[in-house]
Design a protein around this motif. Structure first.
Motif, PDB file in Angstrom:
ATOM      1  N   GLY A  62       0.796  -1.229   0.000  1.00 30.97           N
ATOM      2  CA  GLY A  62       0.000   0.000   0.000  1.00 30.97           C
ATOM      3  C   GLY A  62       0.823   1.269   0.000  1.00 30.97           C
ATOM      4  O   GLY A  62       0.264   2.366  -0.143  1.00 30.97           O
ATOM      5  N   VAL A  63       2.152   1.166   0.142  1.00 30.80           N
ATOM      6  CA  VAL A  63       3.018   2.348   0.160  1.00 30.80           C
ATOM      7  C   VAL A  63       3.409   2.698  -1.275  1.00 30.80           C
ATOM      8  O   VAL A  63       3.846   1.829  -2.040  1.00 30.80           O
ATOM      9  CB  VAL A  63       4.286   2.099   1.008  1.00 30.80           C
ATOM     10  N   GLU A  64       3.250   3.950  -1.637  1.00 29.49           N
ATOM     11  CA  GLU A  64       3.552   4.399  -2.993  1.00 29.49           C
ATOM     12  C   GLU A  64       4.940   5.016  -3.119  1.00 29.49           C
ATOM     13  O   GLU A  64       5.631   4.833  -4.123  1.00 29.49           O
ATOM     14  CB  GLU A  64       2.508   5.427  -3.448  1.00 29.49           C
ATOM     15  N   SER A  65       5.344   5.759  -2.077  1.00 28.52           N
ATOM     16  CA  SER A  65       6.574   6.535  -2.203  1.00 28.52           C
ATOM     17  C   SER A  65       7.211   6.758  -0.837  1.00 28.52           C
ATOM     18  O   SER A  65       6.626   6.413   0.203  1.00 28.52           O
ATOM     19  CB  SER A  65       6.258   7.890  -2.862  1.00 28.52           C
ATOM     20  N   GLY A  66       8.403   7.338  -0.847  1.00 26.42           N
ATOM     21  CA  GLY A  66       9.094   7.649   0.390  1.00 26.42           C
ATOM     22  C   GLY A  66       8.584   8.944   0.983  1.00 26.42           C
ATOM     23  O   GLY A  66       9.063  10.029   0.645  1.00 26.42           O
ATOM     24  N   SER A  67       7.602   8.831   1.851  1.00 28.63           N
ATOM     25  CA  SER A  67       6.982  10.010   2.445  1.00 28.63           C
ATOM     26  C   SER A  67       6.532   9.668   3.854  1.00 28.63           C
ATOM     27  O   SER A  67       6.630   8.525   4.298  1.00 28.63           O
ATOM     28  CB  SER A  67       5.784  10.479   1.611  1.00 28.63           C
ATOM     29  N   GLU A  68       5.995  10.650   4.555  1.00 27.78           N
ATOM     30  CA  GLU A  68       5.578  10.433   5.946  1.00 27.78           C
ATOM     31  C   GLU A  68       4.456   9.410   6.036  1.00 27.78           C
ATOM     32  O   GLU A  68       4.464   8.538   6.905  1.00 27.78           O
ATOM     33  CB  GLU A  68       5.140  11.754   6.578  1.00 27.78           C
ATOM     34  N   ASP A  69       3.493   9.487   5.114  1.00 30.23           N
ATOM     35  CA  ASP A  69       2.343   8.579   5.161  1.00 30.23           C
ATOM     36  C   ASP A  69       2.391   7.510   4.071  1.00 30.23           C
ATOM     37  O   ASP A  69       1.472   6.712   3.932  1.00 30.23           O
ATOM     38  CB  ASP A  69       1.027   9.357   5.044  1.00 30.23           C
ATOM     39  N   GLY A  70       3.464   7.492   3.297  1.00 27.19           N
ATOM     40  CA  GLY A  70       3.594   6.507   2.235  1.00 27.19           C
ATOM     41  C   GLY A  70       2.855   6.854   0.960  1.00 27.19           C
ATOM     42  O   GLY A  70       2.886   6.095  -0.021  1.00 27.19           O
ATOM     43  N   ASP A  92       2.035   4.547 -13.155  1.00 24.55           N
ATOM     44  CA  ASP A  92       1.444   4.196 -11.866  1.00 24.55           C
ATOM     45  C   ASP A  92       2.591   3.836 -10.924  1.00 24.55           C
ATOM     46  O   ASP A  92       3.745   3.698 -11.358  1.00 24.55           O
ATOM     47  CB  ASP A  92       0.484   3.011 -12.016  1.00 24.55           C
ATOM     48  N   PHE A  93       2.284   3.676  -9.667  1.00 23.32           N
ATOM     49  CA  PHE A  93       3.309   3.320  -8.683  1.00 23.32           C
ATOM     50  C   PHE A  93       3.496   1.804  -8.661  1.00 23.32           C
ATOM     51  O   PHE A  93       2.517   1.052  -8.744  1.00 23.32           O
ATOM     52  CB  PHE A  93       2.917   3.838  -7.303  1.00 23.32           C
ATOM     53  N   ASP A  94       4.738   1.359  -8.553  1.00 20.35           N
ATOM     54  CA  ASP A  94       5.018  -0.068  -8.519  1.00 20.35           C
ATOM     55  C   ASP A  94       5.362  -0.565  -7.123  1.00 20.35           C
ATOM     56  O   ASP A  94       5.643  -1.754  -6.925  1.00 20.35           O
ATOM     57  CB  ASP A  94       6.147  -0.429  -9.479  1.00 20.35           C
ATOM     58  N   GLY A  95       5.351   0.331  -6.130  1.00 20.10           N
ATOM     59  CA  GLY A  95       5.641  -0.075  -4.755  1.00 20.10           C
ATOM     60  C   GLY A  95       7.085  -0.468  -4.539  1.00 20.10           C
ATOM     61  O   GLY A  95       7.371  -1.318  -3.693  1.00 20.10           O
ATOM     62  N   GLY A  96       7.981   0.177  -5.297  1.00 20.89           N
ATOM     63  CA  GLY A  96       9.387  -0.184  -5.173  1.00 20.89           C
ATOM     64  C   GLY A  96      10.314   1.010  -5.192  1.00 20.89           C
ATOM     65  O   GLY A  96       9.916   2.152  -5.455  1.00 20.89           O
ATOM     66  N   VAL A  97      11.575   0.720  -4.895  1.00 22.49           N
ATOM     67  CA  VAL A  97      12.645   1.718  -4.850  1.00 22.49           C
ATOM     68  C   VAL A  97      13.836   1.160  -5.616  1.00 22.49           C
ATOM     69  O   VAL A  97      14.135  -0.039  -5.524  1.00 22.49           O
ATOM     70  CB  VAL A  97      13.087   2.010  -3.398  1.00 22.49           C
TER      71      VAL A  97
END
Length: 409
Positions: free
Chosen positions: A277-285, A297-302
């Motif tokens: 459920g996390v999209e990016s590196g942020s406080e709430d994801g 779209d977001f792939d849930g990865g880094v």
């Protein structure tokens, strides 16, 4: 070691080489590596003046004749964009008496006039005028010292070496990683420099391992699965890769962390999952900026990239991070963080700067504290390095690479 490492440095016939030879495989570096002035000078000679360094994103000098000055150890590098759009890196040292020819941090200038005797240089480093010099004086022989420059996916790399390390593998892997995230058309949203009262290696060693992430970075660990051992997140990583492929994107990875004995620059790129459920590196994801590059779209990865010993890159689908480690003295360094967003994104409309920068500001402030705690601790004459933990495999690789670099002529 059977002798105190500090005594060994002072008494052996080849002090630094003896210290390297006495390093215990699988363990951390001994005390002198983090404060000894002679070792620091060897670091400068054999790591910093031999390898490539990312010094900036080209968006910091967007216009013809823009320039900015960057400082590494005792060196000052003027990075310029000439009238034809080409990027140059020149040393801020007059070829007459050595004065700084550029006295501003950044700006726009076609020429730099030395304030001492008014020798005048073009922003490509060429000497344009040297007042009252004899007829036989050749201006073409007295231009500013120029450094090798490569620009890949918007990233400006410089090398101090007379013959630089081969950059072709690095360039290929940067296209396969940063290129997928659109870094070539990105822009700098924010930059911050953190002074650190520690040797540069303590800062780098801290960055490359996530053994400390769980206890030291609770904010990061809420969203990034790398805080767990790799064998425990294999399923998450596989699911992440499947999502990336479903978007029609294949992000490169590879471990080409060879020593400079092979004549090539080192690079290591790897990917890991964010929690569900996390999209990016942020406080709430959640997302903090518009999607970049080929991502729809977001792939849930880094994607994480380690390059040349001092440059580290982090790619999310909606923003990127450049981490620069900058030596200042044997016991001080700086960490510069550079946040990238899509070049068309507008602050206040497409992204909020506080939300964009929150996570890595918090994490870096925590890192600064940890590193400085360690720097004070390793000053103890009784400090003995302990074994590297399995989750510190990247640190072990880095230490082995570093020791090989400084052991060669």
């Amino acid at each position: 070691m059977t002798k105190d490492a500090e005594t060994l440095i002072k008494t052996s016939t080849g002090p630094i080489d003896q210290l390297i030879a006495g390093h215990r495989a699988g363990y951390g570096l001994s005390r002198p590596f983090y404060h000894n002035a002679d070792i620091y000078q060897r670091d400068m000679e054999r790591v910093f003046r031999r390898h490539w360094h990312c010094i900036a994103h080209e968006s910091v000098i967007p216009n013809a004749n823009d320039f900015e000055v960057f400082r590494i150890d005792t060196e000052q590098v003027i990075v310029t964009r000439a009238a034809d759009g080409s990027i140059h890196a020149i040393l801020n040292v007059c070829r007459h008496r050595g004065a700084e020819v550029c006295t501003k941090q950044k700006g726009n200038a076609r020429v730099f006039v030395c304030p001492y005797h008014a020798w005048t240089y073009g922003n490509d480093g060429s000497l344009r005028a040297a007042r009252l010099m004899p007829k036989e004086f050749k201006r073409e022989d007295h231009g500013l010292k120029t450094l090798h420059v490569r620009v890949v996916e918007g990233l400006i790399f410089i090398s101090f070496a007379e013959v630089p390390l081969d950059f072709s593998e690095v360039e290929h892997l940067l296209h396969a990683t940063c290129g997928q995230y659109g870094w070539g058309s990105a822009k700098v949203a924010y930059r911050e420099t953190y002074p650190v009262a520690a040797n540069w290696k303590l800062a780098v060693e801290n960055y490359v391992e996530c053994y400390h992430c769980g206890p030291a970075h609770p904010e990061y660990s809420q969203t990034h699965a790398l805080e767990q051992p790799l064998h425990m997140i294999e399923a998450m990583n596989d699911a992440m890769e499947a999502r990336t492929y479903a978007l029609g994107i294949e992000v490169g990875s590879g471990n080409r962390w060879q020593t400079s004995r092979e004549g090539r620059e080192a690079i290591h790129a790897f990917r890991y999952a964010l929690y569900e459920g996390v999209e990016s590196g942020s406080e709430d994801g959640k997302a903090v900026a518009p999607l970049m590059g080929r991502f729809t779209d977001f792939d849930g990865g880094v994607t994480s990239i380690h390059l040349g010993g001092t440059t580290f890159l982090v790619c999310y689908p909606d923003h990127g991070m450049i981490y620069r480690f900058i030596p200042k003295t044997a016991e001080t360094c700086e960490m510069e963080l550079i946040w990238l967003v899509d070049g068309k994104a507008e602050e206040g409309k497409d992204y909020d700067l506080d939300r964009l920068t929150w996570l890595w500001k918090v994490t870096t402030a925590e890192d600064k504290a940890i590193i400085e705690h360690t720097a004070r601790g390793v000053q103890s004459h009784y400090f003995v390095p302990g074994p590297i933990a399995p989750m510190e495999h990247n640190e072990l690789r880095y230490i082995d690479w570093y020791l090989d670099e400084i052991s060669r002529p």
